[in-house]
Design a protein around this motif. Structure first.
Motif, PDB file in Angstrom:
ATOM      1  N   LEU A  90       0.826  -1.215   0.000  1.00  0.00           N
ATOM      2  CA  LEU A  90       0.000   0.000   0.000  1.00  0.00           C
ATOM      3  C   LEU A  90       0.859   1.263   0.000  1.00  0.00           C
ATOM      4  O   LEU A  90       0.359   2.361  -0.220  1.00  0.00           O
ATOM      5  N   GLY A  91       2.158   1.092   0.298  1.00  0.00           N
ATOM      6  CA  GLY A  91       3.044   2.261   0.344  1.00  0.00           C
ATOM      7  C   GLY A  91       2.719   3.195   1.491  1.00  0.00           C
ATOM      8  O   GLY A  91       2.883   4.405   1.400  1.00  0.00           O
ATOM      9  N   GLU A  92       2.234   2.637   2.595  1.00  0.00           N
ATOM     10  CA  GLU A  92       1.821   3.469   3.732  1.00  0.00           C
ATOM     11  C   GLU A  92       2.398   2.926   5.038  1.00  0.00           C
ATOM     12  O   GLU A  92       2.516   1.706   5.197  1.00  0.00           O
ATOM     13  N   PHE A  93       2.695   3.837   5.949  1.00  0.00           N
ATOM     14  CA  PHE A  93       3.006   3.446   7.326  1.00  0.00           C
ATOM     15  C   PHE A  93       1.696   3.439   8.115  1.00  0.00           C
ATOM     16  O   PHE A  93       0.912   4.390   8.021  1.00  0.00           O
ATOM     17  N   PHE A  94       1.477   2.401   8.924  1.00  0.00           N
ATOM     18  CA  PHE A  94       0.284   2.334   9.778  1.00  0.00           C
ATOM     19  C   PHE A  94       0.695   2.290  11.249  1.00  0.00           C
ATOM     20  O   PHE A  94       1.680   1.621  11.608  1.00  0.00           O
ATOM     21  N   LEU A  95      -0.088   2.959  12.073  1.00  0.00           N
ATOM     22  CA  LEU A  95       0.178   2.953  13.518  1.00  0.00           C
ATOM     23  C   LEU A  95       0.080   1.519  14.030  1.00  0.00           C
ATOM     24  O   LEU A  95      -0.975   0.896  13.956  1.00  0.00           O
ATOM     25  N   SER A  96       1.203   0.978  14.509  1.00  0.00           N
ATOM     26  CA  SER A  96       1.207  -0.405  14.989  1.00  0.00           C
ATOM     27  C   SER A  96       1.627  -0.485  16.453  1.00  0.00           C
ATOM     28  O   SER A  96       1.336  -1.451  17.146  1.00  0.00           O
ATOM     29  N   HIS A  97       2.341   0.528  16.928  1.00  0.00           N
ATOM     30  CA  HIS A  97       2.853   0.531  18.303  1.00  0.00           C
ATOM     31  C   HIS A  97       2.490   1.876  18.952  1.00  0.00           C
ATOM     32  O   HIS A  97       3.335   2.760  19.069  1.00  0.00           O
ATOM     33  N   PRO A  98       1.202   2.051  19.362  1.00  0.00           N
ATOM     34  CA  PRO A  98       0.825   3.327  19.970  1.00  0.00           C
ATOM     35  C   PRO A  98       1.426   3.461  21.362  1.00  0.00           C
ATOM     36  O   PRO A  98       1.534   2.473  22.086  1.00  0.00           O
ATOM     37  N   GLN A  99       1.805   4.677  21.712  1.00  0.00           N
ATOM     38  CA  GLN A  99       2.289   5.011  23.073  1.00  0.00           C
ATOM     39  C   GLN A  99       3.262   3.969  23.619  1.00  0.00           C
ATOM     40  O   GLN A  99       2.984   3.290  24.610  1.00  0.00           O
ATOM     41  N   ILE A 100       4.412   3.892  22.980  1.00  0.00           N
ATOM     42  CA  ILE A 100       5.428   2.920  23.428  1.00  0.00           C
ATOM     43  C   ILE A 100       5.995   3.353  24.786  1.00  0.00           C
ATOM     44  O   ILE A 100       6.391   4.509  24.964  1.00  0.00           O
ATOM     45  N   THR A 101       6.016   2.403  25.724  1.00  0.00           N
ATOM     46  CA  THR A 101       6.746   2.664  26.970  1.00  0.00           C
ATOM     47  C   THR A 101       7.797   1.573  27.103  1.00  0.00           C
ATOM     48  O   THR A 101       7.572   0.432  26.701  1.00  0.00           O
ATOM     49  N   THR A 102       8.938   1.949  27.637  1.00  0.00           N
ATOM     50  CA  THR A 102      10.020   0.973  27.765  1.00  0.00           C
ATOM     51  C   THR A 102      10.018   0.399  29.183  1.00  0.00           C
ATOM     52  O   THR A 102       9.731   1.132  30.146  1.00  0.00           O
ATOM     53  N   PRO A 103      10.298  -0.897  29.348  1.00  0.00           N
ATOM     54  CA  PRO A 103      10.310  -1.456  30.704  1.00  0.00           C
ATOM     55  C   PRO A 103      11.317  -0.723  31.603  1.00  0.00           C
ATOM     56  O   PRO A 103      12.360  -0.284  31.136  1.00  0.00           O
ATOM     57  N   LYS A 104      10.967  -0.596  32.874  1.00  0.00           N
ATOM     58  CA  LYS A 104      11.847   0.106  33.842  1.00  0.00           C
ATOM     59  C   LYS A 104      13.164  -0.637  34.013  1.00  0.00           C
ATOM     60  O   LYS A 104      14.187  -0.070  34.352  1.00  0.00           O
ATOM     61  N   THR A 105      13.099  -1.962  33.838  1.00  0.00           N
ATOM     62  CA  THR A 105      14.317  -2.748  33.961  1.00  0.00           C
ATOM     63  C   THR A 105      14.323  -3.796  32.849  1.00  0.00           C
ATOM     64  O   THR A 105      13.386  -3.849  32.054  1.00  0.00           O
ATOM     65  N   GLY A 106      15.384  -4.569  32.769  1.00  0.00           N
ATOM     66  CA  GLY A 106      15.475  -5.548  31.691  1.00  0.00           C
ATOM     67  C   GLY A 106      16.640  -6.478  31.939  1.00  0.00           C
ATOM     68  O   GLY A 106      17.330  -6.372  32.965  1.00  0.00           O
ATOM     69  N   ALA A 107      16.862  -7.385  31.021  1.00  0.00           N
ATOM     70  CA  ALA A 107      17.912  -8.388  31.216  1.00  0.00           C
ATOM     71  C   ALA A 107      18.741  -8.552  29.942  1.00  0.00           C
ATOM     72  O   ALA A 107      19.184  -9.649  29.618  1.00  0.00           O
TER      73      ALA A 107
END
Ligand code: AHG
Ligand code: MN
Ligand code: MN
Length: 342
Positions: free
Chosen positions: A193-210
């Protein structure tokens, strides 16, 4: 499969999303929206070039070195041209800083209110081997009056002055992730379609990780504190993940939680990454997603830029992990200060 999902509307295109967001700012004139759309357009063209690079002799070295003395790849040059052209034609940008050009680029749009800093193609050593690469951009409002070309003052603003920043990842799918200082949103490209679509609204990153991500091949060049921090990550049982494309390493950690580090080394006391078109943009995004970014001590976005191609160490990702790394780095700083006072 949930068949009800098939009845849902196709989704929000990037254009529509940008337009809607503009309505949130009553005095917005639409210039920033147009600028973001210009970048998205160039992105689609670059995406097409990347996808067929193995077929049409545009992979491999260009035969030149850029201002950093690094070998330019053909796609570095192509992407640079595409973005500059889109920004010049769009009319909203007076001046561009690019990794691929030593001097600032004057677009000729003296009425343009914005300055863009861009890494047109990030991770270029991964182009020829089909590994994810990216584009990174920062947008600033010029400080000099319109009617003239942009100047150094316009180009050397601290990261806190960014009005928008984003990146594109050309990966298993192509995504654009950006912020205008009101959260972070991600869009996935639908090539048919040649379009970007909203797939990840309001991304928040985890406070911690591994996950910890750094080039351990440089470990002989690390400071004691840096080595101690890497040992700490191992003791914690973290996984090592390092693609060697900043955008891809950052994107993974943003979604999963983790820390990316490009530290100072003995050979490169300011690290490798560039403040104006790599670190600041990702710092703005990570903070908007609830994470943190520093040079090990000072918040990335508060670092005073002295040159357009200046480098700085980068510690970026989940807040708890970045703060822990900063604790290790602080010991080193205190020891150095104490030694200097003796
Ligand atoms: P660029 O291709 O824009 O010059 O950036 C390369 C950067 C970055 O993408 C990556 O994280 C880093 O270089 C990898 O460096 P090392 O090979 O030293 O690990
Ligand atoms: Mn880069
Ligand atoms: Mn690059």
């Amino acid at each position: 499969m949930d068949h009800n999902k098939l009845a849902l509307p196709v989704g929000t295109t990037l254009d529509r999303f940008i337009m809607r967001k503009q309505e949130d700012f009553p005095y917005a004139t639409g210039e920033l929206s147009q600028l973001l759309r210009d970048i998205a357009l160039a992105t689609k063209i670059v995406n097409r070039e990347i996808n067929r690079s193995g077929l049409i002799d545009i992979a491999g070295a260009y035969g030149n070195r850029n201002v950093q003395g690094e070998e330019q790849q053909k796609l570095d040059v192509i992407a640079n041209i595409r973005f500059i052209r889109a920004l010049r034609n769009g009319g909203e940008v007076c001046t561009i800083i690019s990794e691929e050009d030593e001097e600032m680029i004057q677009t000729g749009n003296v009425q343009g209110k914005y300055v863009v800093a861009i890494d047109p193609l990030d991770g270029s050593s991964n182009i020829d081997v089909n590994v994810s690469i990216g584009t990174i951009f920062s947008i600033y409002r010029r400080v000099s009056p319109t009617g003239n070309e942009g100047n150094e003052q316009d180009c050397l603003q601290t990261g806190t002055h960014q009005v928008a920043a984003g990146y594109v990842i050309y990966g298993s799918s192509t995504m654009m992730v950006y912020t205008t200082g009101n959260g972070v949103n991600g869009f996935t490209y639908e090539p048919s379609l040649g379009e970007f679509f909203l797939s990840h609204p309001q991304i928040t990153t985890p406070k911690t990780g591994a996950i910890y991500s750094l080039n351990e091949g440089n470990s002989n060049e690390f400071s004691e504190a840096m080595t101690a921090y890497v040992d700490h990550c191992k003791q914690q049982g973290y996984s090592a993940r390092y693609i060697g494309s900043l955008v891809a390493d950052f994107h993974r950690n943003l979604l999963k939680g983790g820390i990316y580090i490009y530290p100072a080394t003995k050979k490169a006391p300011n690290g490798k990454l560039r403040l104006m078109y790599e670190c600041n943009a990702l710092a703005f995004i990570v903070e908007q997603a609830g994470g943190k970014s520093s040079d090990g001590r000072t918040r990335t976005m508060e670092l005073e830029p002295k040159g357009m191609h200046e480098r700085c160490p980068l510690f970026i990702g989940s807040t708890e992990l970045v703060e822990k790394a900063e604790e290790f780095m602080a010991r080193e700083y205190e020891a150095a200060t104490a030694a200097a006072l003796k």
